[in-house]
Design an enzyme around this catalytic site. Sequence first.
Site, PDB file in Angstrom:
ATOM      1  N   GLY A 123       0.847  -1.192   0.000  1.00  0.00           N
ATOM      2  CA  GLY A 123       0.000   0.000   0.000  1.00  0.00           C
ATOM      3  C   GLY A 123       0.880   1.238   0.000  1.00  0.00           C
ATOM      4  O   GLY A 123       1.969   1.227   0.585  1.00  0.00           O
ATOM      5  N   ALA A 190      24.392  -5.737  22.050  1.00  0.00           N
ATOM      6  CA  ALA A 190      23.870  -6.498  23.201  1.00  0.00           C
ATOM      7  C   ALA A 190      22.618  -5.810  23.725  1.00  0.00           C
ATOM      8  O   ALA A 190      22.493  -5.503  24.910  1.00  0.00           O
ATOM      9  CB  ALA A 190      24.934  -6.609  24.291  1.00  0.00           C
ATOM     10  N   ILE A 193      17.235  -7.739  21.429  1.00  0.00           N
ATOM     11  CA  ILE A 193      17.218  -8.847  20.463  1.00  0.00           C
ATOM     12  C   ILE A 193      18.514  -9.640  20.531  1.00  0.00           C
ATOM     13  O   ILE A 193      18.515 -10.877  20.531  1.00  0.00           O
ATOM     14  CB  ILE A 193      16.951  -8.305  19.033  1.00  0.00           C
ATOM     15  CG1 ILE A 193      15.538  -7.706  18.974  1.00  0.00           C
ATOM     16  CG2 ILE A 193      17.110  -9.402  17.981  1.00  0.00           C
ATOM     17  CD1 ILE A 193      15.227  -6.942  17.710  1.00  0.00           C
ATOM     18  N   VAL A 246      31.830  -2.338  16.258  1.00  0.00           N
ATOM     19  CA  VAL A 246      32.147  -3.127  15.067  1.00  0.00           C
ATOM     20  C   VAL A 246      32.233  -2.217  13.843  1.00  0.00           C
ATOM     21  O   VAL A 246      31.367  -1.373  13.629  1.00  0.00           O
ATOM     22  CB  VAL A 246      31.080  -4.225  14.847  1.00  0.00           C
ATOM     23  CG1 VAL A 246      31.302  -4.922  13.520  1.00  0.00           C
ATOM     24  CG2 VAL A 246      31.106  -5.210  15.999  1.00  0.00           C
ATOM     25  N   HIS A 452       0.046 -17.139  48.850  1.00  0.00           N
ATOM     26  CA  HIS A 452       1.293 -17.753  49.327  1.00  0.00           C
ATOM     27  C   HIS A 452       1.273 -19.239  48.982  1.00  0.00           C
ATOM     28  O   HIS A 452       0.248 -19.880  49.163  1.00  0.00           O
ATOM     29  CB  HIS A 452       1.406 -17.599  50.839  1.00  0.00           C
ATOM     30  CG  HIS A 452       2.597 -18.329  51.403  1.00  0.00           C
ATOM     31  ND1 HIS A 452       3.874 -17.875  51.219  1.00  0.00           N
ATOM     32  CD2 HIS A 452       2.684 -19.490  52.111  1.00  0.00           C
ATOM     33  CE1 HIS A 452       4.718 -18.713  51.808  1.00  0.00           C
ATOM     34  NE2 HIS A 452       4.019 -19.708  52.348  1.00  0.00           N
TER      35      HIS A 452
END
Length: 475
Positions: A123, A190, A193, A246, A452
């Site tokens: 769309g 980290a 995900i 990185v 409990h």
Amino acid sequence: MADKEFDLVVIGGGPGGYAAAIRAAQLDLKVLLIDDRQGDDGKPAPGGTCLNVGCVPSKALLDSSKHYHHIRHDYSEHGINVDDVSMDVGKMIERKRSIVKQLNGGLMQLFKANKIEFANGRGKLLAERRVEVRPHDGDSFTAVGKHVMLAAGSVPFTIPNVEIDGKFIVDNEGVLEFDAVPARMGVIGAGVIGLEMGSVWSRLGAEVVLLEAMDELLGVVDQDLSRAAAREFKKQGLDIRLGAKVSAAEISDNQVKVSYTDKNGDHSESFDRLLVAVGRKAASNGLLAEDSGVELTDRGQVKVDEHCQTSVKNVWAIGDLVRGPMLAHKASEEGIAVVEALATGYGHFNLDTIPWVIYTDPEIAWVGKTEKELKDEGREYRSGSFPFAATGRGLAMGNATGHVKILADAEDDSLLGVQIIGANASELIAECVVAMEFHGTSEDLARIVHAHPTLSEAVHEAALAVDKRAIHKAN
Ligand code: FAD
Ligand code: AMP
């Protein structure tokens, strides 16, 4: 051909768009829902990122890998000895696929039952609330909505010099489809995900190294929780390297060589598989015609006001496409609130009481403000915490790691935030969300009877601890 007319046209069939479409149909609106996703069988696969390559499949693999890990490492403590445990990765992946397919099919039935017109294709918003619809099968057409909702969600960020090939270097889709446990797996990022998927493959036997550019782990999380989480992840063997940025990755000889820089200089590591999990960005590409009139922010999100209206009247945008947390339940409730507001004049949605959950082991869940945020705001608060190790249920389960922390206003005791790390934190946070949504106080939680023995007693005791009257710990 004349434009097809609808009360509401929704672009994007994820948890934001499809929930909004269903609610609109319940309110007797004539709805068109457009979603482009198809399964590997070529059938429509509504449910968005969440159902197809996000929340649901990742939780399926987290559960499978958790069972395997518990059997291998925790059952003997209960007196259960299990020999010859093995993992059939193919079966685990197949189970995940069939859960996703079942839910795709369930959604298609719901669309039918609610008389929602569904188009499986792309769309694009044109001017004047007109939408160009290009179905995968069949002819293109133009629909016009009294209202249009943009719910196109998000796509993964990429980083320069790290090209996803879908086999050796993967994103959140490929990491759900490995056909064997990699001996050595690298993860860039980290975050939520990276940690969840790193946990899956680590539990199944991979050596997992996470390279995280920031100097602290899970910066958005309360510091007590992130410290406790870092300790637990280390115990589990996750090798998390902070301050590691990185810069490139290349594939050769069935290995991925990753280059990164930290405060000690340049490094490189080789992995069998590499997951790139460096965040997600709004899927606004190709969604808007040049003359649609809808404005974007400089981050590519659709600009909305507090009611989710875009810069064009009666064109709305929700979910991962707009500001706020990228969470499925945020998208759904936002979409429903918009639909209710446009159909009835009133819709309720509170961005301040959205629960966050990270489904690692232990789970991490929170709602409201962290201690750091309150300090930065200069707000006076009291806090109470309680460890699961002091609950009978935690010990009986053999899973008593973690704690609950409650933050309440120093003057009127209203709940400002709750943070939980531990087993079932994802479920325990719900009571705290309800309490906050009802403008509750820590005294309210302290006076409510909790069964409990349950883990929820730690929530109760943390609330008591705000007033230094916890029963099962020294105050
Ligand atoms: P999406 O789910 O992204 O759906 C948008 C849909 O619109 C997609 O199907 C897309 O293909 C389609 N679309 C886009 N553009 C067009 C177009 N022009 N025409 C037609 N269709 C289009 N959130 C949680 O709350 N809990 C979790 O446990 C969780 N786990 C996650 C795990 C992973 C690995 C990932 C990647 C995400 C996870 N999330 C989780 C986040 C969650 O998936 C998103 O917040 C949520 O899916 C956002 O919903 P949405 O409806 O805004 O968009
Ligand atoms: P999330 O937003 O929770 O999905 O987390 C993504 C994580 O990836 C963040 O913590 C980022 O700091 C991290 N990240 C982004 N780019 C890089 C990079 N080049 N190297 C290492 N980590 C990165």
